[in-house]
Design an enzyme around this catalytic site. Structure first.
Site, PDB file in Angstrom:
ATOM      1  CB  SER A 185      -0.958  -0.032   1.191  1.00 11.82           C
ATOM      2  OG  SER A 185      -1.987   0.907   1.037  1.00 11.82           O
ATOM      3  CG  HIS A 208      -5.567  -2.582  -0.066  1.00  9.02           C
ATOM      4  ND1 HIS A 208      -4.835  -2.059  -1.102  1.00  9.02           N
ATOM      5  CD2 HIS A 208      -5.010  -2.073   1.073  1.00  9.02           C
ATOM      6  CE1 HIS A 208      -3.887  -1.255  -0.620  1.00  9.02           C
ATOM      7  NE2 HIS A 208      -3.964  -1.272   0.684  1.00  9.02           N
ATOM      8  CG  ASP A 256      -6.626  -2.603  -4.091  1.00  6.58           C
ATOM      9  OD1 ASP A 256      -7.397  -2.196  -3.210  1.00  6.58           O
ATOM     10  OD2 ASP A 256      -5.397  -2.433  -4.047  1.00  6.58           O
TER      11      ASP A 256
END
Length: 806
Positions: A667, A774, A740
């Site tokens: 991330s 994610h 995601d």
């Protein structure tokens, strides 16, 4: 011509080969075994410390399970066959253990192939409820702790689409949401749409985060209406009674005296810009039959919220029941029209309205910053929290009910871990609501700090906070050289607590500790080490400075049997996640403890210590504001200083080869990784998972940056590694979940960065994991991810030629 044709075929073959997947791979055996180790059970203990509930789960679902049909609407991901979220962590077995006897007992009647979620005790802790999800529906079950039997409560399928599917009313009564139709009745999509999808804005500013899985068409609206609509049911001793009428219930909560409900229902028009939690809603108080007693507010869509982290809509918010009164609703209202920069003495006011809700609301108090919430105690004790995210500051005050004023107890920088006094210890009052516990004749409250950050590392503690003197007196603290925190305070007056204790070599286990009598701790669990592959691996907290003097730390792992005199410097892998600070002193604080047992999650870099790497995990990457500036004003420069300092430390210790270092992150850590490769030549390789690389795709702010693209276009350009893709020549492994749903990290980020690096002749590999969001969960995907990372590190770091000129 023939030669050209052969060359063309060769090039075509090479390109085709480069773009063809090789199927799923497996990582080295030790890495795979660490990933698939059976997790330690979850633990839940009743307040009397008589029964312990043990929840067991399988580590990861299969990709086939992830690939089941899924609806992506209104920011939700739903299973269209059973009115529930499509991506959940299920409990596969539950057990009860009698704490006094130490014996586990069998629960009879559990559903076959248990997939349980939402486990909760009833008020007297004699029963335990849970949801069980099957392929076609969700059911509500109750475990009778005395009889050790399970029974199914609901007749109509439970609707868990929007969560918060049930709540205990009393020991024998549960309120839950049911579906109003079968999944087969869902709207069918016509091949020919009714018309084009159209959105329009007429001069009103509507800045928004870059949410995903939004409503895009009228058909999506129909689906959300269908799957979101539910009927409230009250089940008392097995008898079901409808409560109110079907609606899209976003939330429903009971008053402490259980005579009223506060319900928040979603109404049209559904937004195409924000998720379901930001749709227009009606907030009402009803009686227990569902009859509206008082409509509190009709709230607009949140898409009109002004940009800026401390700004809010100019409407009422933060509706809740006051926990220390029978039936009093409280809420906040901005006094600055929702704009924090408006110069006023007070920015928010908090109001209350008590049953029967026929009078005028009473103002309780005002806050000088943005109101964040109240922790209730009793008629003379409530703690009010306020703060400003933009300034990383917060305040806790005591509400003086007789004067309607706030008495400040302490201010705290949100990044100042050392001076955080902890959180109040809570216990149930006569209404079964969690409220602040007082001790020493009401003059003090217990404060639990399960982290206890200090210059010596994390040392959790329990303290008494003197409300008059405004000071914390620590009454127990984890001894140095170990790690133990208070998981629950079983008896606040006698100071009997439940703790969780661990060390580098000891698995976390739970103990009952008597702080007053100081008798021997009583162990109540005996979990064993699930990771034999890590036995012999060493861990230490390392300390170092970057060029401008800011102190940094990291967790260093070295392989089993490693001897630096004999084996020399190792290839190194640095894993990090940047954080913003307004204070250099806060940035320099020590975080974490080297005395914790190492647990392995799917995203950990520690896997690679088994493959001969020195791993520096949690390497601090602070981004610190200078003078009157913002932290991100010199983001790249600070990243480079952090990285240089980490590499220098490993080299100075003689454990890391400065010419063979990789960097990675997930991330925002992936964003960091790509920036480091774009602007430095410090690393042999990088691994970037699920990152955002082009900040213009998040134009209304990102992470803790609240300036918009139009206010700071150069900042957005300069912080975007995509802008410097032509400079990324260090091999970069990009991994992304193809589904995601995190705001900002659209999969297109990795796809476009890959294309940009490839187009400029760089070394780059893109791995798109099927069905993953994610965070990744599919077993085959995770094993493949670990295999890709292993091969990348082996090829470009472990066996690579040293970097030149370092």
């Amino acid at each position: 011509m023939k030669k050209l044709f052969i060359v063309f075929l060769f090039i075509s073959y090479q390109i085709t080969y480069a773009q063809t997947g090789d199927g799923y791979k497996l990582p080295p055996k030790d890495v795979a075994d660490l990933l698939l180790a059976k997790p330690t059970p979850g633990v839940s203990i009743d307040s009397k410390a008589e029964w312990m509930l043990l929840s067991e789960r399988n580590p990861y679902p299969t990709v086939e399970e992830l690939g089941q049909p899924e609806l992506r609407i209104a920011g939700l991901r739903l299973n269209p066959a059973n009115f529930s979220p499509s991506r959940q962590v299920f409990i596969n077995n539950i057990k009860l253990k009698n704490i006094k006897t130490g014996k586990e007992v069998t629960i009879t009647g559990l559903p076959k192939d248990l997939l349980a979620t939402n486990i909760s005790w009833n008020p007297s802790e004699s029963k335990i409820a849970f949801l069980n999800t099957t392929a076609t529906k969700v059911d509500l079950y109750v475990v009778d702790v005395t009889a050790l039997k399970v029974s199914k409560l609901n007749k109509q399928a439970v609707n868990n689409s929007l969560g918060a599917a049930y709540t205990w009313v009393d020991d024998n009564t549960i309120l839950y949401k049911t579906a109003t139709a079968t999944p087969g009745a869902a709207p069918k999509k016509s091949i020919t749409p009714k018309g084009p999808s159209i959105q329009e804005n007429l001069g009103k500013a509507a800045p928004s985060a870059t949410f995903q899985d939004l409503i895009k068409t009228p058909y999506d609206e129909d689906l959300f209406q269908f799957y979101g609509t539910s009927q409230l049911i009250k089940n008392a001793n097995g008898v079901e009674t409808k409560v109110g009428t079907p609606a899209i219930y976003l939330t429903n909560s009971l008053s402490p005296d259980k005579k009223y409900m506060m319900v928040r229902t979603i109404r049209k028009p559904f937004s195409y810009l924000v998720t379901a939690g930001g749709f227009p809603t009606t907030v009402s108080i009803t009686d227990m039959s569902g009859k509206v007693v008082k409509q509190l507010a009709e709230l607009p869509s949140s898409e009109g919220t002004p940009s800026g982290y401390d700004n809010t809509q100019n409407v009422a918010r933060a509706f809740e029941w006051r926990d220390d009164e029978a039936a009093t609703i409280v809420w906040a209202q901005p006094l600055d029209s929702g704009l924090i920069k408006t110069k006023v003495d007070f920015h928010d006011a908090v109001y209350a309205l008590a049953a029967p809700f026929t009078g005028e609301a009473k103002e309780l108090f005002k806050t000088t910053m943005r109101y964040r919430g109240t922790t209730w105690g009793n008629a003379s004790l409530a703690l009010v929290s306020e703060g400003l995210r933009s300034k990383q500051t917060s305040r806790v005050s005591r509400f003086i009910s007789t004067t309607g004023t706030l008495e400040k107890l302490y201010d705290l920088n949100q990044t100042d871990a050392y001076n955080n006094p902890g959180s109040p210890v809570m216990k149930k009052n006569a209404w079964g609501r969690e409220v602040i516990v007082t001790v020493d004749n009401g003059s003090k409250i217990l404060m639990n700090n399960p982290v206890g950050s200090s210059a010596k590392g994390d040392l959790p503690y329990l303290a008494k906070y003197d409300l008059k003197e405004k000071k914390n007196e620590i009454i127990w603290r984890c001894p140095e050289g170990s790690y133990e925190f208070v998981a629950d305070v079983l008896d606040p007056q006698k100071l009997v607590v439940l703790t969780r204790r661990e060390s580098q070599t000891s698995v976390p286990n739970f103990y009952i500790k008597d702080l007053m009598r100081k008798i021997a701790d009583r162990p109540i669990t005996a979990f064993t080490n699930p990771y034999p592959q890590l036995e012999g691996v060493t861990k230490q907290k390392v300390f170092y400075k970057r060029a401008d003097g800011v102190d940094l730390t990291g967790d260093l792992y070295l392989p089993k049997g490693y001897n630096k005199e004999k084996d020399g410097p190792l290839p190194a892998f640095i894993w990090a996640y940047p954080r913003e600070f307004n204070s250099a002193d806060d940035a320099a604080q020590v975080r974490g403890s080297q005395h914790r047992f190492t647990t392995i999650s799917w995203g950990s870099p520690v896997f690679y210590v088994t493959q001969g790497f020195a791993v520096l995990d949690n390497a601090e990457m602070p981004i610190v504001a200078k003078g009157n500036g913002k932290p991100n004003d010199n983001f790249v420069e600070q990243l480079q200083m952090n990285a240089e300092a980490a590499i220098a430390k490993l080299s100075e210790m003689g454990v890391g080869d400065k010419n063979r270092v990789a960097v990675g992150g997930h991330s925002y850590g992936a964003f960091m990784t790509a920036n480091l490769l774009a602007h430095t030549k410090l690393f042999k390789a990088g691994i970037a998972r699920s990152g955002a690389y082009n900040r213009t795709l998040t134009p209304f702010g990102f992470q803790n940056e609240e300036r918009t693209y139009w206010q700071a276009p150069d900042l957005y350009h300069d912080m975007s590694p995509f802008s410097y893709a032509d400079k990324i020549k260090t091999p970069l492994l990009l991994i992304h979940g193809e589904a995601d749903n995190n705001p900002g990290t659209f999969p297109i980020n990795s796809e476009r960065l890959f294309n940009a690096i490839k187009g400029n002749g760089g070394n780059v590999r893109l791995v798109m994991l099927p069905y993953e969001s994610h965070g990744y969960t599919g077993k085959e995907n995770l094993l493949h991810m670990l295999a890709e990372q292993s091969q990348w590190l082996e090829k470009y770091v472990k066996k690579a030629e040293p970097l030149k000129g370092l």
